[in-house]
Write an enzyme that holds these catalytic residues in place. Structure first.
Site, PDB file in Angstrom:
ATOM      1  N   HIS A 187       0.814  -1.210   0.000  1.00  0.00           N
ATOM      2  CA  HIS A 187       0.000   0.000   0.000  1.00  0.00           C
ATOM      3  C   HIS A 187       0.850   1.263   0.000  1.00  0.00           C
ATOM      4  CE1 HIS A 187      -4.198  -1.213   0.148  1.00  0.00           C
ATOM      5  NE2 HIS A 187      -3.638  -2.379   0.410  1.00  0.00           N
ATOM      6  N   GLU A 426      -7.548  -8.205 -27.731  1.00  0.00           N
ATOM      7  CA  GLU A 426      -6.246  -8.568 -27.166  1.00  0.00           C
ATOM      8  C   GLU A 426      -5.847  -9.989 -27.518  1.00  0.00           C
ATOM      9  OE1 GLU A 426      -6.344  -8.000 -22.878  1.00  0.00           O
ATOM     10  OE2 GLU A 426      -8.393  -8.735 -22.735  1.00  0.00           O
ATOM     11  N   ASP A 450      -1.571  -7.960 -23.862  1.00  0.00           N
ATOM     12  CA  ASP A 450      -1.898  -9.353 -24.151  1.00  0.00           C
ATOM     13  C   ASP A 450      -1.805  -9.653 -25.640  1.00  0.00           C
ATOM     14  OD1 ASP A 450      -2.352 -10.807 -21.752  1.00  0.00           O
ATOM     15  OD2 ASP A 450      -4.096  -9.551 -21.385  1.00  0.00           O
ATOM     16  N   CYS A 497      -5.676   0.620 -25.035  1.00  0.00           N
ATOM     17  CA  CYS A 497      -5.499   0.818 -23.589  1.00  0.00           C
ATOM     18  C   CYS A 497      -4.317   0.020 -23.050  1.00  0.00           C
ATOM     19  CB  CYS A 497      -6.775   0.490 -22.820  1.00  0.00           C
ATOM     20  SG  CYS A 497      -7.246  -1.234 -22.947  1.00  0.00           S
TER      21      CYS A 497
HETATM   22  C1  PEP Z   1      -3.742  -5.425 -22.173  1.00  0.00           C
HETATM   23  O1  PEP Z   1      -3.698  -6.657 -22.224  1.00  0.00           O
HETATM   24  O2  PEP Z   1      -3.133  -4.687 -22.967  1.00  0.00           O
HETATM   25  C2  PEP Z   1      -4.524  -4.750 -21.123  1.00  0.00           C
HETATM   26  C3  PEP Z   1      -4.722  -3.448 -21.127  1.00  0.00           C
HETATM   27  O3  PEP Z   1      -5.006  -5.529 -20.108  1.00  0.00           O
HETATM   28  P1  PEP Z   1      -4.120  -6.050 -18.872  1.00  0.00           P
HETATM   29  O4  PEP Z   1      -2.770  -5.424 -18.985  1.00  0.00           O
HETATM   30  O5  PEP Z   1      -4.854  -5.680 -17.645  1.00  0.00           O
HETATM   31  O6  PEP Z   1      -4.129  -7.528 -19.130  1.00  0.00           O
HETATM   32 MG    MG Z   2      -5.107  -7.792 -21.075  1.00  0.00          MG
END
Ligand code: PEP
Ligand code: MG
Length: 536
Positions: A187, A426, A450, A497
């Site tokens: 934390h 992904e 991913d 993202c």
């Molecule tokens: C990704 O896979 O790019 C993603 C944004 O999800 P995470 O990193 O949470 O798997």
């Molecule tokens: Mg992901």
């Protein structure tokens, strides 16, 4: 001058006096007692005081750093509730003092948590349970203050920092956190990220640094004690340059993310919980492009209830005041394991039971989350996004659950909005059938973390493979282009993202490819806005 290398859990440079965190002395001796009932009563009096203090800390944390950080004190209260049987048994059976019984119970619980290899979150709670035991012991003896009232800004050094300690600190006096133990999951690390100050953990600083001059280099992950003049000057220049960079970037606050020719890009933030919201607002994100809702599950000891989730989503929706908030439904499994899900051991977890696969197999968990999300939708501008999609039927099935939840809410007269639905792109399979998927949803968000792992067949967690892991691989860039084109053919907006979305060397290329949205950690937003505003 001495340099101590640790692990950076948040970047930045801090220069100032070092202060060793003072801990109350809780050395416990084992003594014989005859009147065990009186000893048990003494324990309960101390426990009651401790309970009250924990609730006060909870309320203070709630006000200062948000619900996500405050929740840890609910965990403290829970640990304390579980103390009774063990403490009373030790006092009665061994005719010993309450302090000894409480300390032993704390140590035993910590040892039990240490053995939870499959649950890093609970493993990291060992400090918390010991903190609870120390509190009860102190309170049985009249309690005591922390003695950490600093008159100037300091680099705070400590063996480890319990949330109850960080919450009591006057945060305006802390330049950086350095702990000898701790983990990047702690934390303290989360708090440092929220406060936007550097933090190091696992740093072997000796005990005699109190009062000395120090420099924390969160980029290199080290602390320099008693720096020589030349080093100090170099870091003062670096800190000033960092400050100037921040100042220039702050000038971009409130400005649109638009190219000179008028193309607007949605520049959004990724968050893991309410505690990150300060930072989102401070960096002027136009919305939230990825709320990794699984952190609500990771921070909890049991499935978060509909009410708990509703509160969290509602807070985010309200705080973002009408701006778009994309909440990803839970992405548990693979690298994010939660003990109470009781998932079987898998040889290949990244290719295993995770994310939407869990949700579609255990709809009761999924529908609880969907109900919370739809209820929260009435308080802001929420979108729902499904992770790890590979097939059209998965999206259709997830949408069926959404329809069921909407009907239930409608029948119960509970307000909700008809929220936009999207999916993460992904997996290479999702890229290849993006045209079909686009017919089902309102938006795509490309999860390059991913997508890179599955396209290049490289485990994103495996450090040995780092030199083979290439986020700029032409295959990834082509997949991004294919996804954008497919989305646009069907009126489906497309964002990124994954981490690649924040890569400033690719910003121009993404905009030229036609990207509609980029979502990233809040600190990357203003630098990327700058690049886009300078584009033709
Ligand atoms: C990704 O896979 O790019 C993603 C944004 O999800 P995470 O990193 O949470 O798997
Ligand atoms: Mg992901």
């Amino acid at each position: 001058m001495e340099v101590f290398q640790g692990k950076a859990s948040f970047k930045g440079v801090a220069i100032g006096k070092i202060a060793e965190m003072k801990k109350a002395d809780t050395v416990v001796r084992r003594t014989h007692v005859d009147d065990v009932d009186a000893e048990i009563a003494r324990y309960h009096a101390g426990k009651e005081m401790a309970q009250k203090e924990i609730m006060e800390l909870h309320d203070k944390a709630l006000k200062e750093v948000g619900e996500a950080q405050a929740e840890i004190f609910e965990v403290h209260a829970m640990f304390l509730d579980d103390f009774d049987d063990s403490v009373e048994n030790i006092i009665r059976e061994q005719n010993v003092n309450a302090e000894y019984a409480v300390a032993t119970t704390g140590d035993n619980t910590a040892a039990m948590l240490a053995a939870m290899d499959d649950n890093p979150y609970m493993q990291a709670r060992q400090t918390d349970v010991k903190d609870v035991a120390d509190r009860v012991i102190r309170d049985m003896n009249g309690g005591s203050g922390s003695g950490n009232n600093f008159t100037e800004q300091v680099i705070l050094v400590s063996d480890d920092l319990a949330p109850s300690e960080t919450v009591q600190l006057d945060k305006s006096k802390v330049l950086a956190f350095v702990t000898r133990g701790g983990s990047t999951n702690s934390h303290t690390a989360i708090l440092a990220r929220t406060m936007n100050i550097p933090a190091l953990c696992q740093t072997p600083v000796p005990a005699n640094v109190d009062g000395k001059m120090g420099i924390v280099d969160g980029f290199k992950g080290c602390i320099i004690v008693d720096p020589d003049e030349e080093t100090l000057k170099k870091y003062e220049e670096q800190a000033a340059a960092e400050e100037e960079k921040k100042r220039l970037l702050r000038e971009l606050k409130g400005k649109e993310t638009v190219t000179k020719s008028g193309r607007k890009i949605k520049l959004y933030a990724n968050i893991g919980g309410i505690g990150d919201l300060n930072f989102v607002l401070e960096n002027d994100a136009a919305g939230i492009g990825l709320f990794r809702s699984e952190f609500l599950y990771l921070q909890s000891n049991d499935y978060p209830t509909e009410e708990e989730q509703f509160k969290a989503y509602r807070t985010v929706a309200e705080m973002m005041a009408g701006k778009e908030v994309v909440v990803r439904t839970l992405d548990i499994g693979a690298d994010k394991q939660v003990g109470y899900f009781n998932l079987d051991h898998e040889d290949n977890p990244a290719l295993g039971f995770r994310a939407i696969r869990i949700c579609l197999t255990r709809p009761e968990i999924f529908k609880t989350q969907l109900r919370a999300l739809y209820r929260a939708s009435a308080f802001g501008n929420i979108d729902i996004m499904f992770p790890m999609i590979t097939s059209v039927w998965e999206v259709q099935q997830a949408k069926k659950y959404c329809e069921e939840v909407k009907k239930e809410l409608h029948d119960q007269n509970i307000p909700f909005k008809d929220v936009p639905l999207g999916i993460m792109i992904e997996t290479p399979a999702a890229v290849m059938i993006a045209d079909e998927l686009a017919e089902e949803v309102d938006f795509f968000s490309i999860g390059t973390n991913d997508l890179t792992q599955y396209t290049e067949a490289i485990d994103r967690q495996n450090q040995k493979l780092e030199k083979f892991f290439n986020p700029h691989h032409p295959a990834i860039l082509r997949e991004i282009q294919m996804t954008i084109d497919a989305g646009h053919r069907h009126n489906t907006w497309v964002g990124i993202c994954g981490e690649l979305g924040a890569d400033p060397t690719l910003t121009e290329q993404f905009v030229k490819m036609g990207i509609d949205e980029l979502s990233m950690s809040p600190s990357s937003i203003l630098p990327v806005r700058k690049i886009i505003r300078e584009m033709d």
